[in-house]
Write a protein that holds these residues in place. Structure first.
Motif, mmCIF file in Angstrom:
data_model
loop_
_atom_site.group_PDB
_atom_site.id
_atom_site.type_symbol
_atom_site.label_atom_id
_atom_site.label_comp_id
_atom_site.label_asym_id
_atom_site.label_seq_id
_atom_site.Cartn_x
_atom_site.Cartn_y
_atom_site.Cartn_z
ATOM 1 N N GLU A 1 31.390 -3.603 22.359
ATOM 2 C CA GLU A 1 30.410 -3.597 23.448
ATOM 3 C C GLU A 1 30.952 -2.819 24.650
ATOM 4 O O GLU A 1 30.216 -2.063 25.300
ATOM 5 C CB GLU A 1 30.080 -5.032 23.852
ATOM 6 C CG GLU A 1 29.203 -5.753 22.846
ATOM 7 C CD GLU A 1 28.861 -7.138 23.316
ATOM 8 O OE1 GLU A 1 29.378 -7.544 24.392
ATOM 9 O OE2 GLU A 1 28.069 -7.830 22.619
ATOM 10 N N GLU B 1 33.255 -0.343 24.690
ATOM 11 C CA GLU B 1 33.212 1.098 24.403
ATOM 12 C C GLU B 1 31.795 1.640 24.480
ATOM 13 O O GLU B 1 31.548 2.720 25.017
ATOM 14 C CB GLU B 1 33.803 1.334 23.009
ATOM 15 C CG GLU B 1 35.304 1.062 22.934
ATOM 16 C CD GLU B 1 35.843 1.252 21.530
ATOM 17 O OE1 GLU B 1 35.000 1.487 20.613
ATOM 18 O OE2 GLU B 1 37.068 1.165 21.327
ATOM 19 N N GLY B 2 30.843 0.858 23.976
ATOM 20 C CA GLY B 2 29.440 1.300 24.029
ATOM 21 C C GLY B 2 28.962 1.401 25.458
ATOM 22 O O GLY B 2 28.286 2.373 25.834
ATOM 23 N N HIS B 3 29.308 0.385 26.318
ATOM 24 C CA HIS B 3 28.897 0.428 27.727
ATOM 25 C C HIS B 3 29.536 1.629 28.432
ATOM 26 O O HIS B 3 28.895 2.297 29.257
ATOM 27 C CB HIS B 3 29.285 -0.872 28.439
ATOM 28 C CG HIS B 3 28.374 -2.011 28.101
ATOM 29 N ND1 HIS B 3 27.011 -1.958 28.267
ATOM 30 C CD2 HIS B 3 28.647 -3.254 27.597
ATOM 31 C CE1 HIS B 3 26.473 -3.090 27.886
ATOM 32 N NE2 HIS B 3 27.448 -3.915 27.457
ATOM 33 N N ASP C 1 30.569 4.529 27.105
ATOM 34 C CA ASP C 1 29.904 5.769 26.677
ATOM 35 C C ASP C 1 28.534 5.906 27.328
ATOM 36 O O ASP C 1 28.144 6.989 27.784
ATOM 37 C CB ASP C 1 29.772 5.767 25.156
ATOM 38 C CG ASP C 1 31.132 5.882 24.471
ATOM 39 O OD1 ASP C 1 32.090 6.330 25.146
ATOM 40 O OD2 ASP C 1 31.229 5.494 23.280
ATOM 41 N N ALA C 2 27.796 4.773 27.353
ATOM 42 C CA ALA C 2 26.458 4.832 27.949
ATOM 43 C C ALA C 2 26.540 5.141 29.436
ATOM 44 O O ALA C 2 25.746 5.936 29.971
ATOM 45 C CB ALA C 2 25.748 3.496 27.725
#
Length: 483
Positions: free
Chosen positions: A347, A349-351, A353-354
């Motif tokens: 989560e 890493e996803g945040h 990148d986003a």
């Protein structure tokens, strides 16, 4: 062939004979008439008049005819409409019931047929009722009211005897004649019994008084005899009670003596039995205590074994449940924690990148927007450089209505204006308001100069005049050749 034809002819003849016999029987049945026990057939014709009762006869058509005559009992009321007068001259109304029938002998039936054969039942009863009412009137006139009321059977007997001759002439007989009711309008019948009633009542009162007197005398004599008998009975009862009480006292004394003797013997035996029972009870109690001690010892040993077994069972249960369960729970928690860790890392890493992508996009959008605004400002600057005096004046004049509208906006919220004018001055009344608005509009250039900090004259000096074109930039002229 001849025998067959003969047999056919015999069959035809037989059939014809059967048909003829049936036809004859049918004709005979139509000609035969039967008379029941309640009726008679009156047959008349070429053989004369004859009476058929309780049997049948053949009646030939066209030469003989017949009629039925009922022999049943006729019952009807005999109640004259007019009042009947007795021998005393008292007017009474009499209602009776008469039972009449045709006699059963052939002569009477023939006589009744001559009188009533063609008449209806109502007409026949009407004729008989007239004869009966006439005879009743004659009989009532010969009797007194007392005889009619007290001897109704005598009236019926007289009616049957008087009407017998007339009824015989009509072939009838009177079976019974019964008086139903006798009444009068002057209450003679009601008052007729009052003397007898008074006499009977008087005799009844006297008889009742005498009976009461005799009853009182007999009652007094009976009470006296009863009192004497009661006194004698009381004396005898007291003597009998005294003797009985003495006998009872003697019997009670003997009974008490015997009870005391029996009680002494019983107590001795009871004491011996109680002592023996107590000794035996102590022995049995000692045995019971010993057995109880043994039982308790065995129970304690068994309880110890049971407790040891329970301790071992609980140890195994703790090992099987608590320790194993704790180990399983620990592994489950470690697995869940590792999974949660991986989930959080993914989560994050996803945040990241986003967020990075969103920041780059927003920066690019801001850059593009600033670049577009800069280009727009350059275009506006170049356009403003191209404006001349007419464009500036047009821009200023086109904006004046909005300024004036904003100044006059407060007046739009006023419902009503009351103008008070004294008549002096240059303007009065409504002209004063429009003059003030004009003065306010004339102050707009001063307002512009105040807000912008630039004089209108300087502004107009910097812009090109109307009709002036942009001069192309001056280029240096080529140098003259030197000689």
């Amino acid at each position: 062939m001849a025998s067959v034809g003969f047999s056919n002819g015999v069959l035809v003849v037989t059939a014809l004979m059967v048909v003829a016999t049936l036809m004859l029987l049918t004709v005979f049945a139509r000609l035969y008439r039967k008379a029941g026990p309640h009726e008679a057939l009156v047959v008349y014709g070429f053989r004369g008049t004859r009476i058929v009762k309780g049997r049948g006869t053949v009646i030939f058509p066209m030469i003989e005819n017949w009629h039925e005559l009922s022999l049943e009992l006729m019952s009807f009321d005999v109640a004259p409409q007019q009042d009947l007068y007795t021998r005393q001259g008292v007017a009474v109304t009499v209602e009776a019931v008469a039972q009449i029938k045709v006699k059963s002998d052939p002569e009477s039936i023939l006589t009744a047929a001559e009188q009533f054969l063609t008449k209806t039942d109502a007409e026949r009863e009407g004729l008989i009722r007239l004869v009966m009412e006439g005879h009743l009137r004659g009989i009532i006139g010969q009797l007194t009211v007392e005889e009619i009321v007290k001897q109704p059977e005598m009236v019926g007997d007289r009616m049957r005897a008087t009407c017998a001759d007339d009824m015989n002439k009509m072939g009838l007989e009177v079976i019974s004649f019964t008086i139903k009711e006798v009444r009068d309008k002057n209450e003679y019948i009601t008052n007729m019994g009052r003397p007898d009633i008074a006499r009977i009542k008087r005799d009844a009162d006297v008889a009742a008084a005498e009976a009461e007197r005799d009853t009182a005398i007999k009652r007094a004599e009976a009470q006296r005899a009863a009192a004497v008998a009661k006194a004698q009975a009381d004396q005898e009862r007291v003597m009998a009670e005294t003797l009985s009480q003495a006998k009872q006292a003697e019997a009670q004394r003997d009974l008490d003596i015997k009870k005391a003797s029996y009680l002494e013997t019983v107590k001795k035996q009871q004491a011996q039995a109680d002592k023996a029972y107590e000794i035996q009870t102590n022995v049995m109690q000692q045995q019971v205590v010993a057995e109880q001690v043994k039982v308790e010892q065995v129970q304690k040993e068994q309880q110890i074994k049971v407790q040891d077994a329970e301790i071992q069972r609980r140890e195994r249960e703790l090992i099987a449940t608590v320790l194993k369960q704790a180990e399983i729970e620990r592994k489950r928690i470690e697995t869940l924690a590792e999974a949660e860790k991986q989930r959080l890392i993914a989560e994050a890493e996803g945040h990241a990148d986003a967020t990075r992508t969103q920041g780059q996009a927003e920066a690019e959008i801001i850059f593009k927007k600033g670049e577009a605004e800069a280009k727009a400002m350059n275009v506006k600057a170049e356009a403003y450089q191209e404006w001349n005096q007419a464009a500036v004046v047009d821009r200023l004049i086109s904006g004046l209505p909005d300024v004036v509208r904003a100044l006059a906006a407060p007046l739009a919220n006023v419902d009503r204006i009351t103008i008070v004018s004294t008549g002096d001055g240059e303007a009065a009344g409504m002209n004063k308001i429009t003059g003030d608005l004009t003065k306010m509009a004339a102050q707009i250039p001063a307002l512009f100069e105040t807000l912008s900090g630039m004089q209108m004259s300087e502004l107009f000096a910097k812009i090109r005049t109307i009709g002036e074109k942009n001069a192309p930039p001056a280029t240096p002229s080529p140098a003259a050749p030197q000689s």
